[in-house]
Design a protein around this motif. Structure first.
Motif, mmCIF file in Angstrom:
data_model
loop_
_atom_site.group_PDB
_atom_site.id
_atom_site.type_symbol
_atom_site.label_atom_id
_atom_site.label_comp_id
_atom_site.label_asym_id
_atom_site.label_seq_id
_atom_site.Cartn_x
_atom_site.Cartn_y
_atom_site.Cartn_z
ATOM 1 N N ARG A 400 0.828 -1.200 0.000
ATOM 2 C CA ARG A 400 0.000 0.000 0.000
ATOM 3 C C ARG A 400 0.869 1.258 0.000
ATOM 4 O O ARG A 400 1.860 1.341 0.736
ATOM 5 C CB ARG A 400 -0.915 0.029 1.227
ATOM 6 N N GLN A 403 -0.786 7.191 2.681
ATOM 7 C CA GLN A 403 -1.909 8.107 2.462
ATOM 8 C C GLN A 403 -1.440 9.482 2.914
ATOM 9 O O GLN A 403 -1.542 9.848 4.074
ATOM 10 C CB GLN A 403 -3.136 7.675 3.267
ATOM 11 N N PRO A 408 -0.393 13.885 -3.132
ATOM 12 C CA PRO A 408 -1.434 12.865 -3.310
ATOM 13 C C PRO A 408 -1.306 12.069 -4.597
ATOM 14 O O PRO A 408 -1.866 10.978 -4.713
ATOM 15 C CB PRO A 408 -2.731 13.689 -3.284
ATOM 16 N N ASN A 411 1.482 9.545 -2.906
ATOM 17 C CA ASN A 411 1.050 9.001 -1.613
ATOM 18 C C ASN A 411 -0.475 9.067 -1.516
ATOM 19 O O ASN A 411 -1.042 9.890 -0.803
ATOM 20 C CB ASN A 411 1.711 9.784 -0.477
ATOM 21 N N ASN A 412 -1.134 8.173 -2.273
ATOM 22 C CA ASN A 412 -2.592 8.212 -2.375
ATOM 23 C C ASN A 412 -3.286 7.035 -1.709
ATOM 24 O O ASN A 412 -4.500 6.850 -1.848
ATOM 25 C CB ASN A 412 -3.009 8.270 -3.849
ATOM 26 N N GLY A 413 -2.530 6.213 -0.981
ATOM 27 C CA GLY A 413 -3.131 5.093 -0.268
ATOM 28 C C GLY A 413 -3.511 3.918 -1.136
ATOM 29 O O GLY A 413 -4.104 2.943 -0.637
#
Length: 443
Positions: A400, A403, A408, A411-413
């Motif tokens: 993963r 987040q 984003p 690092n968007n989950g």
């Protein structure tokens, strides 16, 4: 060298506040603190502003902090007590420059340590021996930084009161800095095998009236190398528990020093070659002959005027490259009085040490392409592309993305088992099979 950035405000003056004289905590357990904690990422700040210190809570979020030794005299001792109370595992290093003698200083109250080291008096004069300065046979002083004169750290420097400058400097560090009882160690700036920035390629190192060329000053077992070794050995004798870190290209670290700092680490905008710096860091920090546990600090300035997305890419690259071994990453903005913090440093809120411990001692290359490095941790993995072309990496399981709040797009989950890494980029991914219990914070 960064060292004298701290001297850019040499003309200012201020009054120091008095505080208690007892240390906030024992500093003899610093080596154990490196071994037992913190977990990863390990973060640092190289904060050399001479006008102010940040609030305690700002410095306490880092694992290693470098501040000028003068702050011992400028703020109450309670500042350092509070810092350690907020982060008991923090390592605090005193910044010291023994190479560049300033041509002038501000008030003696504000520059207590430097007045003592360089033997200035309140009238602006100095009794510092000229024999301990780097001068040519014609009497011209040598400088490696504006507004300063380089010292003669060779072991053949003229003796004054039966000591060389190298011996005097080492004893001053022990008697006037380490003795305060608030530091875990010393960051020695401009502590290099060779001073490339000196404005003379030959000078009179022994006072015999003849200038020696660089080829006879520097190099393994040369006068400069022997002088640094003499000072290091003396500091180690006087400060057996101190962490001694060299901010400079100092090669013989297997003896008295504990580690190195790399400025503008792997940064092309800082005239560094990324692959060369990363290889040097990996080779030096993993050398089994080095003093253990080592203290390795990488320092980068991120405020070069690049776009926001480019700044985040650079930050990811520098941090993930540092994570390939056990170093501490110190991100700054435009100068060494502006600390920075990025999502990857605490997992965008997961907490300090969110990756846990490494599952392997060091880095491994992903074959057949050696441009991509990887290191696995308890709670995630780190991938770094040190090459100049985009690389695609297939992972053995799904991971993963963080987040994040800063970048984003990266690092968007999201969950993935394949990563596309642009040149000089890195990524931190979290393991799915351990996410049932979140990575512990402040390990």
């Amino acid at each position: 060298m960064a060292g004298l950035l701290a001297a850019s405000s040499l003309s200012c003056g201020a009054s120091a506040e008095e505080g208690p004289t007892t240390a906030g905590s024992s500093v003899s357990d610093a080596r154990e603190a490196i071994v037992s904690g913190p977990a990863f990422p390990r973060t640092a700040t190289y904060y050399l502003d001479q006008d102010r210190l940040p609030p305690v809570e700002e410095l306490a979020r880092y694992d290693l902090v470098v501040v000028d030794h003068e702050w011992e005299h400028r703020v109450p001792r309670s500042y350092f007590d509070d810092l350690r109370a907020r982060n008991p595992r923090l390592l605090l290093l005193a910044y010291v420059n023994l190479v560049d003698r300033p041509d002038g200083l501000g008030t003696p109250e504000y520059w207590t340590g430097r007045y003592d080291l360089w033997r200035f008096d309140s009238g602006g004069g100095s009794t510092f021996p000229r024999e301990w300065l780097a001068t040519t046979a014609s009497g011209r002083t040598v400088s490696e930084w504006y507004g300063s004169t380089m010292t003669n750290l060779t072991d053949v420097a003229p003796r004054v009161a039966d000591v060389t400058y190298a011996e005097y400097a080492a004893e001053w560090v022990a008697d006037s800095v380490w003795s305060a009882g608030i530091w875990d160690g010393i960051l020695l700036d401009v502590w290099s095998d060779r001073i490339y920035t000196a404005d003379a390629s030959a000078w009179d190192i022994d006072g015999d009236g003849d200038d020696e060329p660089d080829s006879e000053i520097y190099g393994p077992d040369g006068p400069w190398d022997r002088g640094l070794s003499l000072a290091e050995k003396r500091m180690r004798e006087l400060m057996p528990d101190a962490l001694l870190v060299a901010n400079g290209a100092r090669s013989p670290l297997g003896g008295s020093l504990d580690g190195s700092a790399w400025e503008s680490f792997a940064d092309p905008l800082g005239d560094r070659e990324p692959r060369v710096d990363v290889d040097s860091y990996l080779r030096t920090s993993s050398d089994p002959s080095e003093r253990k546990p080592g203290v390795w600090v990488t320092i980068d300035r991120l405020g070069w005027g690049t776009s926001r997305s480019e700044t985040y890419r650079r930050a990811r690259f520098f941090l993930t490259a540092t994570l390939l071994q056990d170093g501490y990453w110190a991100p700054m903005l435009l100068h060494y009085g502006s600390a920075a913090y990025y999502d990857e440093m605490d997992g965008a809120g997961l907490g300090r040490g969110y990756l846990g411990r490494p599952l392997e001692d060091g880095v491994r290359n992903l074959e057949p392409d050696r441009n991509v490095y990887r290191r696995d941790f308890e709670y995630g993995t780190v991938l770094v592309n040190v090459g100049d072309r985009t690389e695609q990496v297939r992972l053995e399981r799904k991971y993963r993305h963080l987040q994040g709040v800063q970048d984003p797009d990266t690092n968007n989950g999201s969950i993935t088992d394949e990563i596309v890494l642009p040149p000089q980029d890195g990524i931190v991914l979290l393991r799915l099979d351990v996410q049932g219990s979140s990575p512990p914070s402040d390990r």
